[in-house]
Design a protein around this motif. Structure first.
Motif, short mmCIF file in Angstrom:
data_model
loop_
_atom_site.label_atom_id
_atom_site.label_comp_id
_atom_site.label_asym_id
_atom_site.label_seq_id
_atom_site.Cartn_x
_atom_site.Cartn_y
_atom_site.Cartn_z
N PRO A 184 29.98 34.99 27.57
CA PRO A 184 30.93 35.99 27.08
C PRO A 184 30.54 37.40 27.50
N MET A 227 31.60 35.13 19.62
CA MET A 227 30.62 35.56 20.62
C MET A 227 29.25 34.94 20.36
N GLY A 247 32.81 45.20 23.35
CA GLY A 247 34.12 44.80 22.85
C GLY A 247 34.87 45.95 22.21
N PHE A 272 27.11 44.37 21.48
CA PHE A 272 26.46 43.17 20.95
C PHE A 272 24.98 43.12 21.35
N ASP A 289 26.93 35.90 18.52
CA ASP A 289 26.01 37.01 18.71
C ASP A 289 26.22 38.01 17.57
N VAL A 326 38.54 36.41 24.23
CA VAL A 326 37.13 36.32 24.58
C VAL A 326 37.09 36.18 26.09
N ALA A 350 34.36 38.40 15.80
CA ALA A 350 33.48 38.90 16.86
C ALA A 350 32.13 38.19 16.80
N PHE A 410 34.71 41.05 23.98
CA PHE A 410 35.47 40.57 22.83
C PHE A 410 36.54 41.60 22.53
N ALA A 424 26.81 42.04 25.57
CA ALA A 424 28.27 42.08 25.68
C ALA A 424 28.82 43.29 24.93
N GLY A 449 34.99 35.94 29.55
CA GLY A 449 33.66 35.52 29.98
C GLY A 449 33.47 35.55 31.48
#
Lengths: 345, 345, 345, 345
Positions: free
Chosen positions: B147, B189, B229, B223, B191, B247, B185, B150, B227, B249
């Motif tokens: 990912p 994810m 978002g 994140f 995460d 999502v 989220a 987000f 990642a 990736g």
């Protein structure tokens, strides 16, 4: 028919498309010559398009007496210098986005344009896309009420080759990709962005970090009159060239773009599959043509450009602030020197 | 068939739906009684659903010996207190989101749950929606690779009445609306969110400002594993109840939701018109039922809850950071006291 | 609350759903007993739904004094006989489509209903689907002008097992599937079908031919007031349960249904994939519930049925003509004996 | 570069588009001259496209020595005669659909082509549309298994002016519109249509009847190897130019086209509105260009045409049968004289 004499500088993928449009689809223009530092490429394109002249430098291109206007489609970092040189030669200019890759170059370019008294338009062709243009008409007609949110997504399909990062011909993602959305934000919201907050990531391609770039980014926007927004950019989305924009207002919303971009659906026991759009030259084919037609027409009739040097400067200033926010982990104001915008082209 | 004795606290719009589901569509449950501080409302719902008992306080509800589990659907600010009271009475609990409207209350509630040794699930019912559940399966199967982004949009259709702001029964938008996306989220994810940046606006309804709330917001997410978002929330979108999540990736992307939410299209010379979804109880009808079925089944068989108190705490912590960022104009870390998560329910 | 005592005959897939709805979601009804010639199945469903009584024949079911109304969900070929028996016992009736599998049986059933003075509704539940109901409202409001074309597609996902053909419990595709579209044609066009032309194929499953059935069919429709139409049916579409209807008029068109029936899209380098709907009980879940609620309410208050026995007879007559056209390779008129419609229930 | 010398006969809307494409976008072609019986129109188009020569008759056009190929875009009823004249002059030919408006003319034209030994391609440009071409590739790859059903819808947006009916320049709807779908049916199903059943209506525009035409039609198809199908045509759909085709097979289905043809959605409290496509020159812009490029390339390299005279003849024969069925109210076989197809161009 009176025709506008045009020269094109830079005939990579983008410049070649402009040259094709000018040569074949814009009767008001006469494509006099093309130039590229890669002389062999210039020669080949000239042969293919049946254009008489080709050159391997802007200097040579500017020598052609019947060239009145120059279209600049070089790598980003050469934009400002080319504008200055063309302006000093008294040519009107259509320059691909971004205006420059830093504020100092941008301001120098605008100063040269002002001094020479020539016309300059920046290549934000999305403003000419039928869907974006229709959206703007509805915004201006008040159909969505007062704008509250601006949202935009810009995803390229295939990861750039590492050689593109190494050559550093273009600026990072904010300057080369997100700049389109920065311009749309200002244009569709009829407002200025005063501050931004951004995050970026290199998580899935760490080697990009050493070139000061990111593979994905999110930028929050704060507008002068109170609206807010967010822009996402991703340079290796794998599945499609996916561009979507929303303007959300007090009375309604406009959604431009689609994840279902091709008209054939394949249905099997595994579900429904669609083939998606894969390239900006496909998605924005009409926009590029409408843009160059409008520019040629305006220049022939000495009308001011639709997308000004100041538009180029202001979108660049947002990109600069977004990059700064990436490093400072705080909101960064969008700053422009007062002097820079005094002389609007 | 052995049945789980359940009591429902709060039978406004949300609690009434839970009560209906428990009464009619969850054979494993027996809805023993409902309670509401508005006693008359409790009486009416009990009559309509043909439930024997109704009460006007949680205290009275907890007196029913055959109630083993309590479903809490009060206004947000009473969640934590109700959890504490129900936990002390030894009941298992399904509490609507958010866990609480501030971190101190949330931590007190989790401590009470831990001390009493009861089960607690937080009502993030989107995890039970078929589309979200299918998305999670694909993420876990590795189908979109790693990912990278987000993205989530949550828009309510109609502006809340000003009386809702005045009564202040629920927290601001981050606590009552965006909290769903904060949970998604973390969940999708796999995460944790470590930091956020947010903007909000009251531009089209300035009177909301005095209640410390906004009508729209954008929150950038960073994140732990790299990642990023963005989540947008808007409480008065006018055109539809519009919930969408992506999502994105390294190998593909999942898009949940649609702006075309109803299956009839009306085509005239003015274009194509579709009727859109207008309410969360319609969009997430299946999810609410699947949630309460799963909770009842787990409680009957003494299995741990699928959405834990810690999930409630962590999503709340993101909301707190998002609110802080709104005022500080800088990125704010998501902070949780180490002690708070030591006792996971 | 006064309740309608109901008995359900036949608790296969369809009848069980009706029983569940009546038991759990229709407070105005009391499901007194269920019956099925497969007695063990009746017993199991009764246990699952916590219903007191179960029987293994219609005769036994009709003995229950507090049963006022009977819902018939047997195989198609038993519909007419069950209607006659229930009518003679003085019960009101909701019978699944089709009314019968031939005209003689249909007329006998209607005669029995008329003689007994009971109510009869035929289970064309699509009229209760929110999208179809909204379409009808727009047609009646004149929004699409004068109807010109009626188009409908009905595709089942999985091929019926050969055992279903062997058992011959239901009529061929025209009587069991297309009958829905024949009813929609009459209802949405507010007109009668006077003639049809049809083709069918068994090409991909030749063994179906010996049971007098086809795997796919197309039926052209000619309406009394001049409009035309076409209905396609396919019983093994593999990819989804795909139902779509269009009413095309002089001022606009209405399109009901979608090939994109689920709200999650999965995007990869191979394109965009959606998961599709797979079963009529999913697609028309709301319609079945709304239907049974309306029938119960009308029967309790002694109001006439919304879908009459004559509606059942007329749609059946279209199916008969369509089957005849299949063999005659010519247009066949839709024929009803004058007497048959004189006594409208 | 060796270039193909081309002349265009007929520069109405369609012929002008072909001329533009040839002049500007097909480097392998040289558009030598255009001709139109409306000489002034020929003169204007020649001026606009900067073509040296224009004429007011086919005879004059054929005089140009450097014209090797002729593109015919006259009214339908002049197609066959123009083919014969051009063939006798030894020119290769691209003729717009239909080949002719009756079988006798069509056969005479093919005979002249065969005798002269020239190439003839019929303008079924949909075969060149990216979506249709992709569909055909999947069919040929066996991805949908064995074809079972062919479905097609063709709706024009605006009603033709009554003057078009009076002038009778084109054949009725089957010959001018549905002919595209007849060709697609043969091509995508890789099979021949052996029989048809059709209905037509003039209900909303009765005055069309006196010109022997209909405003809407439905045609059932029976294919030689057992598959079936249906084609609907409607010449005044009001809301959009709406073209959709499905090939439904034993393993899956392909759906080409969309009712949501433009990429901007406008969302308000009244629902979601999209602007739709309105013209065939927009929808099939790419197809027309790809077609003429392919034809020029094949003619330059003396390769056989992709869409043959026989294809033109066979689609015409289906139209003839469909018209016959309209009057006879029975299924009509598709008939072609053996001799007619012996000499395939």
């Amino acid at each position: 028919m009176k025709k506008l004499g045009v020269g094109v500088l830079g005939v990579g993928e983008m410049g070649k498309r402009h040259a094709e449009n000018l040569r074949r689809l814009v009767p008001q223009a006469r494509l006099v010559a093309i130039a590229d530092v890669a002389g062999e490429r210039a020669r080949q394109v000239a042969a293919e398009l049946e254009i008489e002249h080709w050159d391997n430098s802007l200097g040579a291109l500017l020598e052609h007496k019947d060239i009145n206007s120059v279209l600049i489609a070089t790598p980003d970092k050469f934009h400002a210098g080319a504008i200055i040189q063309a302006a000093e030669a008294g040519k009107n200019i259509l320059c691909e986005k971004p205006l420059a890759t830093n504020m100092a170059d941008a301001e120098a370019a605008l100063k040269a344009v002002e001094k020479a008294g020539v016309r300059l338009q920046i290549g934000f062709m999305r403003r000419y896309d039928p869907a974006y243009a229709a959206a703007m008409q509805r915004v201006e007609a008040g159909e969505i009420g007062e704008p509250v949110l601006f949202k935009s997504v810009g995803r390229d399909k295939d990861a750039p080759p590492m050689s593109a990062y190494q050559a550093n011909v273009n600026g990072m993602v904010f300057y080369n990709n997100t700049i389109h959305d920065f311009d749309l934000a200002r244009w569709l919201m009829k407002d200025e962005v005063r501050e931004v907050q951004s995050y970026g990531t290199v998580a899935i391609r760490p080697e990009v970090a050493k070139y000061g770039d990111v593979v994905a980014s999110v930028v929050n926007l704060s507008f002068s009159r109170g609206a807010i927004g967010n822009i996402e950019s991703y340079v290796q989305a794998v599945y499609a060239y996916d561009v979507r924009t929303e303007v959300v207002g007090s009375k309604g919303s406009i959604f431009i773009g689609s994840v279902n971009q091709a008209p054939a659906t394949f249905l099997t026991a595994h579900g429904a599959t669609r083939t998606l759009a894969d390239h900006f030259l496909t998605r924005f084919e009409d926009a590029y043509l409408a843009e160059v037609r409008d520019v040629v027409d305006n220049m022939l009739h000495d009308r001011p450009p639709r997308v000004t040097g100041e538009d180029g400067l202001r979108s660049l200033a947002i990109a600069v602030a977004a990059e700064k926010s990436l490093h400072q982990r705080s909101a960064c104001p969008v700053e422009i020197q007062a002097a820079a915008t005094s002389g609007k082209s």
